[in-house]
Motif scaffolding. Sequence first.
Motif, mmCIF file in Angstrom:
data_model
loop_
_atom_site.group_PDB
_atom_site.id
_atom_site.type_symbol
_atom_site.label_atom_id
_atom_site.label_comp_id
_atom_site.label_asym_id
_atom_site.label_seq_id
_atom_site.Cartn_x
_atom_site.Cartn_y
_atom_site.Cartn_z
ATOM 1 N N GLU A 81 -4.211 10.348 0.709
ATOM 2 C CA GLU A 81 -4.750 9.161 0.046
ATOM 3 C C GLU A 81 -3.874 7.946 0.318
ATOM 4 N N LEU A 119 -1.630 6.380 -11.010
ATOM 5 C CA LEU A 119 -2.560 6.486 -9.886
ATOM 6 C C LEU A 119 -2.639 7.898 -9.315
ATOM 7 N N THR A 120 -1.513 8.590 -9.278
ATOM 8 C CA THR A 120 -1.447 9.865 -8.546
ATOM 9 C C THR A 120 -1.249 11.085 -9.429
ATOM 10 N N VAL A 166 -1.129 -2.424 -4.441
ATOM 11 C CA VAL A 166 -0.337 -2.027 -5.603
ATOM 12 C C VAL A 166 0.727 -3.100 -5.837
ATOM 13 N N PHE A 225 -3.279 4.113 -1.406
ATOM 14 C CA PHE A 225 -3.546 3.203 -2.529
ATOM 15 C C PHE A 225 -3.138 1.803 -2.086
ATOM 16 N N SER A 229 0.865 -1.183 0.000
ATOM 17 C CA SER A 229 0.000 0.000 0.000
ATOM 18 C C SER A 229 0.900 1.231 0.000
#
Length: 446
Positions: free
Chosen positions: A11, A34-35, A16, A13, A5
Amino acid sequence: MPTVSVKWQKEVFSSVEIDTSQPPYVFKCQLYDLTGVPPERQKIMVKGGLLKDDADWSTLGVKQGQKLMMMGTADEIMKAPEKAPVFVEDLPEEEQVVAVVRYPPSVRNNDLDQSSHLLTVATRDLFNELDKNVKPVAPMQFWTVLRKKYPQFGQLNNGLFMQQDAEECWTQILYTLSQALSLPSSSENLDTVKGLFGIELVSRVHCAESGEESSETESVYSLKCHISQEVNHLHEGLRHGLKSELEKASPSLGRSAIYLKDSRINGLPRYLTIQFVRFFWKRESNQKAKILRKVDYPLELDVYDLCSDELRKKLDAPRKTLRDEEGKKLGLKSSEKSSGPVDKDVKMSDAEGSKDGTGESSNASSQGGLVHLTGVYDLVAVLTHKGRSADSGHYVAWVKQENGKWIQYDDDNPIPQREEDIPRLSGGGDWHMAYICMYKARVVPM
């Protein structure tokens, strides 16, 4: 592959995946998707400090379910344009070539899937990166997204990536860009990629047994140079490639029959791609094989005699203009003869000064307006394959620069080359042999 993670700002995620067989830069490209934080701005805390692009995962001690901390600023969100949009069809053709570089990152057609959108964005970013840098560029983001869109290009054999077909990859990329850059809202459904690379073919399909005959039209992104014992030159191979046999149901016979398909070019692109069909499936050994036969190709290609009668009529006037322009540079009088093919596909003229460094007519390049194609093309790039096997070997690019000089791109090692050496990449042994050639249209102003 372990999953971790990643916490970034507020945030988190989770799940991953980390492909430990790839360098950490690939992982950073995943986080970029993702970012929105570019890899060069990412600061990821791991054992021993910050995660480096080329670090060895085995020395970092990353464990399943571990939580990683990332810092970095995402790319600025796109603002509304201050100026009204300029549509692709209103641009000079030279600027249409780089239309993909201006593809907006956050806007996509409703009919376009996410993976196609991401591949288009990655292509745009790669070209921007190449334009900005004089040092080698590692296309990791593009590579990662390409493998997600087309998983066959990520196939492994004993832990190593398998050799893939360059022409198949090229065609898939063009197909994706064509979808992303077309304008479905337009009544004409304009397609930038098709205009630059698309070839329109018209075919006569005839069955000698039944006498049935029909016509077909299709659009392709490359012409095929079929190689056999009779083929020694590109032009001969192209003729073979435009003729084929196919078996299909015959309505009049009530069974399958053999049809002969004879194709002609009915629409030419700005950039003509030609594939030398060197790889084939060998039934006896049940494996792919490579044809090593030498096939010569020219620096200047004339495809007039491969065109349909309809297209030839459209090309006649521009070809006469081109000849007159080149004749003037040689001090010759204007020719009154109609424009037919010239000595197979060799030179329209021996005047070295008849074109600028890009291979275009000087007049056309100086006016950025509309132009006519002539059916004459100048070689601007060659992709070679070195090696005897279809499942291994090495691809190298040879590209003509705007100043007329040629550069060999062997991974991150660019080497200047002489133009007279480029046609020698024609095969016949273990050295580099042409697999894909790209020609640029020689044009005249309207």
